[in-house]
Design a protein around this motif. Structure first.
Motif, PDB file in Angstrom:
ATOM      1  N   SER A 491      42.542  49.216  41.964  1.00  0.00           N
ATOM      2  CA  SER A 491      43.357  48.161  41.360  1.00  0.00           C
ATOM      3  C   SER A 491      43.897  47.245  42.450  1.00  0.00           C
ATOM      4  CB  SER A 491      44.512  48.761  40.561  1.00  0.00           C
ATOM      5  OG  SER A 491      44.013  49.523  39.477  1.00  0.00           O
ATOM      6  N   VAL A 492      43.811  45.937  42.195  1.00  0.00           N
ATOM      7  CA  VAL A 492      44.294  44.944  43.153  1.00  0.00           C
ATOM      8  C   VAL A 492      45.233  43.990  42.431  1.00  0.00           C
ATOM      9  CG1 VAL A 492      43.675  43.115  44.777  1.00  0.00           C
ATOM     10  CG2 VAL A 492      42.133  45.069  44.450  1.00  0.00           C
ATOM     11  N   SER A 493      46.401  43.802  42.989  1.00  0.00           N
ATOM     12  CA  SER A 493      47.370  42.850  42.455  1.00  0.00           C
ATOM     13  C   SER A 493      47.771  41.884  43.565  1.00  0.00           C
ATOM     14  CB  SER A 493      48.611  43.582  41.924  1.00  0.00           C
ATOM     15  OG  SER A 493      49.631  42.662  41.575  1.00  0.00           O
ATOM     16  N   VAL A 494      47.807  40.602  43.245  1.00  0.00           N
ATOM     17  CA  VAL A 494      48.217  39.584  44.204  1.00  0.00           C
ATOM     18  C   VAL A 494      49.391  38.819  43.613  1.00  0.00           C
ATOM     19  CG1 VAL A 494      47.525  37.568  45.554  1.00  0.00           C
ATOM     20  CG2 VAL A 494      45.842  39.360  45.040  1.00  0.00           C
ATOM     21  N   LYS A 495      50.515  38.821  44.318  1.00  0.00           N
ATOM     22  CA  LYS A 495      51.713  38.106  43.873  1.00  0.00           C
ATOM     23  C   LYS A 495      52.032  36.987  44.856  1.00  0.00           C
ATOM     24  CE  LYS A 495      54.039  41.893  41.418  1.00  0.00           C
ATOM     25  NZ  LYS A 495      55.289  42.689  41.301  1.00  0.00           N
ATOM     26  N   SER A 497      54.792  33.976  46.434  1.00  0.00           N
ATOM     27  CA  SER A 497      56.085  34.133  47.099  1.00  0.00           C
ATOM     28  C   SER A 497      57.245  34.227  46.123  1.00  0.00           C
ATOM     29  CB  SER A 497      56.322  32.955  48.050  1.00  0.00           C
ATOM     30  OG  SER A 497      56.290  31.730  47.333  1.00  0.00           O
ATOM     31  N   THR A 498      57.027  33.845  44.855  1.00  0.00           N
ATOM     32  CA  THR A 498      58.091  33.961  43.857  1.00  0.00           C
ATOM     33  C   THR A 498      58.021  35.285  43.107  1.00  0.00           C
ATOM     34  OG1 THR A 498      56.833  32.993  42.023  1.00  0.00           O
ATOM     35  CG2 THR A 498      57.935  31.467  43.536  1.00  0.00           C
ATOM     36  N   GLY A 499      57.009  36.090  43.408  1.00  0.00           N
ATOM     37  CA  GLY A 499      56.860  37.373  42.744  1.00  0.00           C
ATOM     38  C   GLY A 499      55.971  37.350  41.522  1.00  0.00           C
ATOM     39  N   LYS A 500      55.386  36.205  41.211  1.00  0.00           N
ATOM     40  CA  LYS A 500      54.498  36.119  40.055  1.00  0.00           C
ATOM     41  C   LYS A 500      53.114  36.649  40.407  1.00  0.00           C
ATOM     42  CE  LYS A 500      56.654  32.275  37.586  1.00  0.00           C
ATOM     43  NZ  LYS A 500      56.448  30.919  37.020  1.00  0.00           N
ATOM     44  N   VAL A 501      52.562  37.429  39.491  1.00  0.00           N
ATOM     45  CA  VAL A 501      51.206  37.939  39.668  1.00  0.00           C
ATOM     46  C   VAL A 501      50.217  36.816  39.376  1.00  0.00           C
ATOM     47  CG1 VAL A 501      49.481  39.593  38.884  1.00  0.00           C
ATOM     48  CG2 VAL A 501      51.877  40.296  39.088  1.00  0.00           C
ATOM     49  N   VAL A 502      49.394  36.479  40.344  1.00  0.00           N
ATOM     50  CA  VAL A 502      48.390  35.431  40.150  1.00  0.00           C
ATOM     51  C   VAL A 502      46.995  36.015  40.045  1.00  0.00           C
ATOM     52  CG1 VAL A 502      49.780  33.691  41.309  1.00  0.00           C
ATOM     53  CG2 VAL A 502      48.149  35.043  42.642  1.00  0.00           C
ATOM     54  N   TYR A 503      46.863  37.293  40.377  1.00  0.00           N
ATOM     55  CA  TYR A 503      45.581  37.978  40.192  1.00  0.00           C
ATOM     56  C   TYR A 503      45.850  39.448  39.946  1.00  0.00           C
ATOM     57  CZ  TYR A 503      41.097  40.185  40.894  1.00  0.00           C
ATOM     58  OH  TYR A 503      39.973  40.934  40.695  1.00  0.00           O
ATOM     59  N   SER A 504      45.096  39.998  38.997  1.00  0.00           N
ATOM     60  CA  SER A 504      45.150  41.432  38.745  1.00  0.00           C
ATOM     61  C   SER A 504      43.765  41.858  38.297  1.00  0.00           C
ATOM     62  CB  SER A 504      46.180  41.751  37.659  1.00  0.00           C
ATOM     63  OG  SER A 504      46.223  43.140  37.405  1.00  0.00           O
ATOM     64  N   GLN A 506      40.168  44.813  39.327  1.00  0.00           N
ATOM     65  CA  GLN A 506      39.644  45.986  40.018  1.00  0.00           C
ATOM     66  C   GLN A 506      38.463  45.599  40.894  1.00  0.00           C
ATOM     67  OE1 GLN A 506      38.729  48.916  36.992  1.00  0.00           O
ATOM     68  NE2 GLN A 506      40.799  49.771  37.110  1.00  0.00           N
ATOM     69  N   THR A 507      38.321  46.324  41.996  1.00  0.00           N
ATOM     70  CA  THR A 507      37.212  46.044  42.908  1.00  0.00           C
ATOM     71  C   THR A 507      35.889  46.422  42.267  1.00  0.00           C
ATOM     72  OG1 THR A 507      37.483  48.215  43.932  1.00  0.00           O
ATOM     73  CG2 THR A 507      38.608  46.355  44.971  1.00  0.00           C
ATOM     74  N   GLY A 508      34.855  45.704  42.661  1.00  0.00           N
ATOM     75  CA  GLY A 508      33.517  46.005  42.183  1.00  0.00           C
ATOM     76  C   GLY A 508      32.857  47.071  43.034  1.00  0.00           C
ATOM     77  N   SER A 509      31.552  47.190  42.886  1.00  0.00           N
ATOM     78  CA  SER A 509      30.815  48.253  43.575  1.00  0.00           C
ATOM     79  C   SER A 509      30.865  48.112  45.090  1.00  0.00           C
ATOM     80  CB  SER A 509      29.355  48.266  43.111  1.00  0.00           C
ATOM     81  OG  SER A 509      28.744  47.009  43.366  1.00  0.00           O
ATOM     82  N   ASN A 510      31.102  46.886  45.582  1.00  0.00           N
ATOM     83  CA  ASN A 510      31.192  46.670  47.034  1.00  0.00           C
ATOM     84  C   ASN A 510      32.608  46.815  47.559  1.00  0.00           C
ATOM     85  OD1 ASN A 510      32.309  44.398  45.938  1.00  0.00           O
ATOM     86  ND2 ASN A 510      31.120  42.930  47.159  1.00  0.00           N
ATOM     87  N   GLY A 511      33.531  47.225  46.696  1.00  0.00           N
ATOM     88  CA  GLY A 511      34.909  47.441  47.114  1.00  0.00           C
ATOM     89  C   GLY A 511      35.710  46.166  47.285  1.00  0.00           C
ATOM     90  N   SER A 512      35.239  45.048  46.724  1.00  0.00           N
ATOM     91  CA  SER A 512      35.873  43.763  46.987  1.00  0.00           C
ATOM     92  C   SER A 512      36.191  43.010  45.700  1.00  0.00           C
ATOM     93  CB  SER A 512      34.961  42.881  47.849  1.00  0.00           C
ATOM     94  OG  SER A 512      34.709  43.484  49.098  1.00  0.00           O
ATOM     95  N   ILE A 513      37.164  42.130  45.819  1.00  0.00           N
ATOM     96  CA  ILE A 513      37.437  41.116  44.795  1.00  0.00           C
ATOM     97  C   ILE A 513      37.619  39.793  45.518  1.00  0.00           C
ATOM     98  CG2 ILE A 513      38.529  42.743  43.240  1.00  0.00           C
ATOM     99  CD1 ILE A 513      40.741  40.125  44.847  1.00  0.00           C
ATOM    100  N   ILE A 544      49.798  41.501  48.611  1.00  0.00           N
ATOM    101  CA  ILE A 544      48.618  42.153  48.050  1.00  0.00           C
ATOM    102  C   ILE A 544      48.912  43.643  47.947  1.00  0.00           C
ATOM    103  CG2 ILE A 544      46.163  42.603  48.334  1.00  0.00           C
ATOM    104  CD1 ILE A 544      46.080  40.117  50.167  1.00  0.00           C
ATOM    105  N   THR A 545      48.747  44.178  46.757  1.00  0.00           N
ATOM    106  CA  THR A 545      48.958  45.612  46.526  1.00  0.00           C
ATOM    107  C   THR A 545      47.674  46.203  45.963  1.00  0.00           C
ATOM    108  OG1 THR A 545      51.299  45.212  46.039  1.00  0.00           O
ATOM    109  CG2 THR A 545      50.371  47.345  45.375  1.00  0.00           C
ATOM    110  N   VAL A 546      47.225  47.309  46.582  1.00  0.00           N
ATOM    111  CA  VAL A 546      46.024  47.986  46.098  1.00  0.00           C
ATOM    112  C   VAL A 546      46.359  49.446  45.834  1.00  0.00           C
ATOM    113  CG1 VAL A 546      44.489  46.422  47.333  1.00  0.00           C
ATOM    114  CG2 VAL A 546      45.202  48.544  48.437  1.00  0.00           C
ATOM    115  N   SER A 547      45.681  50.024  44.847  1.00  0.00           N
ATOM    116  CA  SER A 547      45.971  51.426  44.533  1.00  0.00           C
ATOM    117  C   SER A 547      44.761  52.071  43.869  1.00  0.00           C
ATOM    118  CB  SER A 547      47.184  51.534  43.594  1.00  0.00           C
ATOM    119  OG  SER A 547      46.945  50.838  42.388  1.00  0.00           O
TER     120      SER A 547
END
Length: 768
Positions: A491-495, A497-504, A506-513, A544-547
């Motif tokens: 899972s990848v979340s990108v917020k 500077s105001t704390g709003k999530v602009v992307y949420s 999951q990584t694909g088979s290559n581990g990337s988004i 960027i938060t990943v889990s």
């Protein structure tokens, strides 16, 4: 993050001679030294059953006959009249001089009558004589080297033509189908143009369907080659000696223009001007305004013009466009200036794709106006796209508005390379030249070279016109475990500077988004109101938060260029300054009476959010939250609306429509149904993580409710959505149905939040 077409080595090839044997593919970059084979060459001729030798001016009327000229001839008036079909005039290497005395109408070759078919004029020379015949202003006829009213399958090849009469087209095929003009030279030596709106053309076949003009050398006083529907213009060399406004090297209604070289000088040279549904590719053009005109004075130059609706649904690619400028051309006092691309689409429903070109606009003194891409013709289209171009200038890479017109509509600039040439202090990467007109644009993933910068702009923020640009960059996130193995399904979340999530996601088979994130918006707007001062909103740094599998990592990055961020789960964060290991926190508990922890009962949209939850239209954003203030994405709106129509049980096409929404994507079945129902008409890439504007939201909701056939109030409700706006009928219906309560302005280009969407969903589908 970006595939660059133009390496430094490739770009140097513009300056180096090419071998005469070099071949060019369909979409090679057009260069000055490309081998195009233009010029007079003896061509093969159609086979006829009869041959007739001719030695003097004549009328040619025998069908299935080749007339062969035996000697040079001089005619006081018209040299040859063709009355019939299936006729070849073989000039046989000789010279035909027409109009050698008097002022009466005179033609080199005159095809008389209607619906003449299978006529050929080949292999010789046609020149205007010493008489004083002139063309008719408004028609361009009366003294043409070759004229035909209506022909089918006419061929002109291997012919060397020169003429000088006033107001006269050279080769003029007025109507018909399937013409071929090739391996010839057409030299317009005249200078008089009475009516520049009529256009005086060296080759004019604008009323001919399927006309082909190729491998020819053309010199013109105004228009070089002009063809009509489904035309093709290729491997020609055109020189414009511009005498009046709107002198064009290559003009076509629909079809293609490729592998041509166009050079322009004089009053107002324009290399290419497509009408619509055209492909212009692999050409080379170099132009400069070198003298003043009687109509407008110093009118500039352009390599490509698309104005007032021309250019719709056209593709412009792999060309080299060069415009030169000087504050005083060769010391003459002429203000020599230009726009390499002189473009705009004045309707939101129009589109054009301009990509993979080299565009160079320079002056020799730091003063002359030399704009690379100039959007100055009242653009209203967000589908005017510039992709992967190399744009070099020492004045401005991009010009948004000047005294010709505005640049609204938020045209898109994607993956271009902007290069600063020289080191003049007057240079700006992006500028405006009319403070009371709109200047807008969306810049995504563009590369800056040699001092170009998206911070080096002058949009005249103190003016009264709307000024507003968005600067996005490509952000990639790669997630690996401590052994360096790519982790899919993280899972990848990108917020911002105001704390709003602009992307949420999951990584694909290559581990990337990958996603696009906004660095800043710069304008002079407070809401939708012009405040005549710069208002800049910065959204970086991003968190960027990943889990995955109970492991979490986070880092903060400042995004001011394209970048890829590597994240490791199960080991220390690889940043130079390691991020602290986050402490697990319990799942938030909603307050009494609330559905989501972050939507208390006092929240302004709580009743709407609770309603769409109770109806199964949302499951929240995770961890007991709804994320009401996060911007809505295209993936989310597809899911909301599909659930609103069908719930969770519905059939859908199982073969993916979109490359960015594969079958293992969480949004897959909803977006497939969205496309099945033609709520979205997108092809290829859906843009699943792109943010949604109010205009797009209106389109999707109304299509989901009514399809494309519905009645609506025709008097505009909103000042920012006039009847000419693409979103008009959808926004009008939204207001008719009470789904929006807005008054005055709608905010058609503003992004909407998940809370906003809950309100619109509840009103549209739940009767609230």
């Amino acid at each position: 993050m970006k595939r660059s077409l133009f390496s430094f080595v490739v770009f140097l090839s513009l300056l180096l001679p090419l071998a005469a044997t070099e071949s060019f593919g369909a979409y090679d970059l057009g260069t000055k030294d490309m081998v195009i084979g233009a010029g007079v060459t003896t061509v093969s001729k159609p086979t006829r059953s009869k041959t007739v030798n001719i030695t003097a001016p004549a009328t040619l009327s025998q069908s299935d006959t080749e007339y062969v000229l035996q000697n040079d001839i001089v005619a006081s008036g018209t040299a040859f009249t063709i009355k019939g079909s299936n006729i070849t005039l073989n000039l046989n290497g000789h010279t035909v001089t027409y109009g050698n005395s008097g002022s009466s109408s005179a033609y080199g070759v005159y095809v008389d009558g209607y619906a003449r078919s299978n006529i050929a004029v080949v292999n010789g020379k046609i020149v205007q004589g010493n008489g004083s015949c002139s063309g008719q202003s408004g028609t361009g006829t009366n003294c043409n080297p070759i004229y035909a009213y209506e022909t089918f399958s006419m061929e002109i090849g291997g012919v060397d033509i020169s003429y000088r009469a006033a107001d006269t087209h050279g080769i003029y095929l007025q109507w018909g189908k399937d013409a071929s003009i090739h391996h010839s030279s057409i030299q317009d030596l005249g200078t008089k143009v009475t009516d520049r709106h009529q256009g005086i053309d060296a080759i004019r076949a604008v009323g001919v369907t399927n006309a082909k003009v190729h491998h020819s050398i053309v010199k013109t006083r105004q228009v070089g080659i002009r063809v009509g529907t489904n035309g093709e213009i290729y491997n020609n060399e055109v020189t414009i000696n511009s005498q009046v406004t709107n002198s064009v090297g290559v003009s076509l209604q629909t079809g293609s223009a490729h592998h041509n070289k166009v050079y322009g000088y004089g009053v107002h040279p324009i290399a290419f001007w497509p009408d619509h549904d055209a492909k212009v590719y692999s050409n080379y053009a170099e132009v400069q305004n070198t003298k003043s005109g009687s109509e407008y004075g110093d009118t500039g130059a352009a390599c490509l013009r698309m104005t007032w609706g021309t250019g719709d649904n056209s593709e412009i690619m792999y060309n080299t466009f060069i415009v030169n400028a000087s504050d005083s051309y060769n010391g003459t006092g002429v203000n020599s200036w230009g726009r390499a691309l002189f473009v705009g689409l004045p309707d939101a429903s129009l589109k054009a794709d301009i990509h993979d070109n080299v565009i160079i606009a320079t002056n020799n003194d730091g003063k002359g106006k030399a704009a690379g891409i100039a959007i100055v013709t009242n653009n209203l289209s967000p589908d005017l796209k510039f992709r992967n171009n190399r744009v070099e200038s020492n004045w401005a890479n991009v010009l948004l508005a000047d005294d010709y017109g505005h640049a609204d509509g938020y045209a898109r600039f994607i993956d271009n390379t902007f290069v600063k040439r020289d080191n003049y202090s007057n240079y700006k990467t992006v500028r405006s030249q009319y403070s009371s007109l709109p200047s807008t644009g969306v810049f995504t993933g563009n590369t800056m070279e040699n001092g170009a910068s998206m911070e080096n702009i002058d949009l005249e923020f103190s003016g009264t016109g709307k000024k507003d640009i968005f600067v996005y960059w490509h952000l990639g996130v790669t997630v690996k475990n401590s052994s360096g193995t790519a982790l899919s399904g993280a899972s990848v979340s990108v917020k911002d500077s105001t704390g709003k999530v602009v992307y949420s996601g999951q990584t694909g088979s290559n581990g990337s988004i990958t996603t696009d994130v906004l660095q800043f918006e710069a304008g002079n707007l407070s809401g939708s109101t012009v405040v005549s001062r710069e208002v800049k909103t910065t959204k970086t740094p991003y968190t960027i938060t990943v889990s995955k599998d109970g492991l979490t990592a986070a880092k903060s990055v400042t995004v001011n260029a394209n970048m890829t961020v590597d994240m490791t789960l199960g080991a220390a964060n690889p940043d130079p300054t390691p991020a602290p290991t986050p402490t697990p926190t319990p799942t938030p508990t909603p307050a009494p009476g609330a559905t989501f922890a972050d939507v208390p009962s006092s929240y302004w949209a709580a009743s709407y959010i609770n309603a769409i939850y109770e109806k199964g239209l949302t499951q929240g954003c995770g961890n007991g939250n709804y994320c009401p203030d996060d911007y809505l994405t295209r993936g989310q709106i597809g899911t909301f609306l599909t659930r609103a129509k069908y719930g969770e049980n519905f059939t859908y096409t199982t073969t993916p429509y979109f490359s960015d929404v594969p079958s293992d994507n969480g949004y897959f079945k909803y977006i497939q149904k969205f496309r099945d129902d033609r709520i979205t008409w997108t092809d290829g890439v859906y843009g699943v993580n792109d943010l949604v504007s109010k205009g797009v939201m209106a389109v999707f909701i109304i299509r989901a409710k009514y399809g494309e056939n519905f009645t609506y109030t025709t008097t505009p409700y909103f000042s920012d959505v006039p009847s000419s706006n693409f979103y008009f009928k959808y926004v009008q219906k939204l207001k008719d149905d009470g789904i929006t309560k807005a008054t005055g302005t709608f905010g058609v280009d503003l992004h909407i939040t998940r809370a906003d969407m809950a309100v619109f969903l509840s009103r549209a589908f739940l009767g609230m």
